[in-house]
Design an enzyme around this catalytic site. Structure first.
Site, PDB file in Angstrom:
ATOM      1  N   ASP A 137       0.805  -1.228   0.000  1.00  0.00           N
ATOM      2  CA  ASP A 137       0.000   0.000   0.000  1.00  0.00           C
ATOM      3  C   ASP A 137       0.833   1.272   0.000  1.00  0.00           C
ATOM      4  OD1 ASP A 137       0.899   0.189   2.706  1.00  0.00           O
ATOM      5  OD2 ASP A 137      -0.976   1.187   3.257  1.00  0.00           O
ATOM      6  N   GLU A 138       2.125   1.143  -0.250  1.00  0.00           N
ATOM      7  CA  GLU A 138       2.991   2.292  -0.027  1.00  0.00           C
ATOM      8  C   GLU A 138       4.089   2.342  -1.085  1.00  0.00           C
ATOM      9  OE1 GLU A 138       5.879   3.417   3.695  1.00  0.00           O
ATOM     10  OE2 GLU A 138       4.511   1.747   3.883  1.00  0.00           O
TER      11      GLU A 138
END
Ligand code: TTP
Ligand code: MG
Length: 397
Positions: free
Chosen positions: A112-113
């Site tokens: 997610d990053e």
């Protein structure tokens, strides 16, 4: 070698981090869960830990890695869900496809990053601010999720920025704001400061980045070695780490098994040249460059060895790949019959990765190699062959 440095733009780095990633996906897909404390990790009566939880659950002090039993004690009415990795991985690749519309230089840190280097995308899209706004909006519209975004001149600051106003944050750190932003932060926020280093710093009455700046570089290296120098620069917002595109797993290779085992070093080297040329051609076709060259040699008794070398630059030129592969082959000092030879390149990156260090002679070389590729594609493999390749062309599979 003359170095043409035509890339003097100030770095513009964006860090994107999705909010309560697994939990937000579950809330998105099941409206009953919206607005409720949701913990993703599994059965609260089991021995597992929380992967993450919704912001509603965080009000009860629940955090990632907390035992689920403890989470349940803190918030008995929370909804506990199992981890659905295939679902989150799918959203992650959708997220990446959005990123790829704005830059090829993307360094994922987790599902997610990611860091995005948009320094050279600005000409096309206006500004880092415009790109980050667009990305955040598209995540909302296309994925129906929220992300927190940070923009800064380097990775260290961009990550701090995305974290500063979570969830749904959007923080820009401009050059002139760096020190004001950093000064009040606790020393633990500096990359590399774990509990042990923090403890040592507390013992010296150093709690914030402002306090840390009181120590000069030699004092810090005396205390912490190489890390000390890192602390000195990060405390001043200086971080020269590049955004490293995650292409480690990918490679491009060609190998060939000979009709008869070979021992003649010159013949082997000629085959190596042929393989290197094909690998170079594939790299150029995919607009990539590579930094690591590997050769594979399988002997008549099927024993197989590989040897790798990483260059200190990226290349997609046949001559560079061949030079390294040939050196590796010579180092093996082969005296026994060989049945297979292979050349592979790893550590791939977009071809403009090192534009600023591009030598003009290499630019000409690349143009020449590309012309050869086009002619081969149009008129067939045999239309142009380096004289040296003709000798062993029939041994190729
Ligand atoms: P994070 O980005 O650290 O957390 P998050 O997205 O849930 O929340 P936020 O960023 O808003 O603070 O991690 C991303 C996902 O990785 C997270 O949703 C679940 C997973 N994860 C674990 O499985 N175990 C962990 O210990 C952590 C920190 C994350
Ligand atoms: Mg996150």
């Amino acid at each position: 070698m003359s170095i043409v440095n035509n890339n003097q733009r100030k770095p513009q780095i964006i860090h994107v981090d999705m909010d309560a990633f697994y939990a937000s996906i579950e809330q998105r897909d099941n409206p009953d869960l919206r607005g409720k404390p949701v913990v993703v990790g599994g059965d609260p009566n089991g021995r597992g830990v929380a992967s993450t939880c919704s912001y509603e659950a965080r009000k009860y002090g629940i955090r990632s890695a907390m035992p689920l039993a403890e989470a349940k004690r803190r918030c008995p009415h929370a909804v506990f869900l199992p981890v659905d990795m295939p679902k989150y991985a799918k959203v992650s690749s959708q997220l990446h496809r959005i990123f790829e519309d704005y830059t090829p230089i993307i360094e994922p840190l987790s599902l997610d990053e990611a860091f995005l280097d948009v320094t050279h995308s600005i000409r096309l899209f206006g500004s880092a601010f415009a790109i980050a706004t667009r990305i955040k909006d598209r995540i909302k519209q296309e994925l129906n999720l929220t992300a927190s975004v940070g923009i800064a001149p380097n990775k260290f600051l961009a990550k701090l920025a995305s974290d500063a106003k979570k969830p749904d944050g959007f923080v820009v750190i401009r050059e002139e704001e760096i020190q004001n932003f950093l000064d009040p932060l606790p020393v633990e926020r500096i990359w590399g400061v774990g509990p042990k280093t923090a403890e040592k710093l507390y013992a010296l009455q150093i709690k914030t980045i402002r306090d840390l700046k009181e120590l000069d570089e030699s004092k810090l290296t005396g205390l912490f070695g190489v890390l000390g120098s890192q602390l000195y620069y990060l405390a001043r917002g200086i971080d020269h780490r590049n955004v490293e595109p995650d292409r480690e797993a990918k490679s491009i290779g060609r190998e060939t098994t000979f009709p008869d085992d070979l021992t003649d070093p010159e013949v082997l080297e000629t085959i190596l040249l042929n393989l290197s040329t094909e690998v170079g051609r594939r790299l150029r076709k995919e607009s990539l460059k590579a930094r690591t060259v590997t050769i594979k040699v399988r002997f008549a008794d099927f024993k197989t060895v590989t040897r790798s070398k990483s260059l200190d630059y990226y290349t997609n030129l046949d001559k560079d790949i061949f030079a390294e592969a040939s050196r590796l082959l010579q180092e093996l000092r082969i005296h026994r019959p060989v049945r297979l030879l292979g050349v592979t390149v790893h550590n791939l990156a977009p071809k403009d990765i090192d534009q600023s260090l591009f030598a003009s002679t290499d630019q000409e070389q690349e143009k020449l190699s590309r012309t050869v590729d086009i002619i081969k594609e149009r008129f067939g493999e045999k239309s142009i062959t380096l004289a040296r390749l003709l000798k062993t062309d029939s041994t190729q599979q």
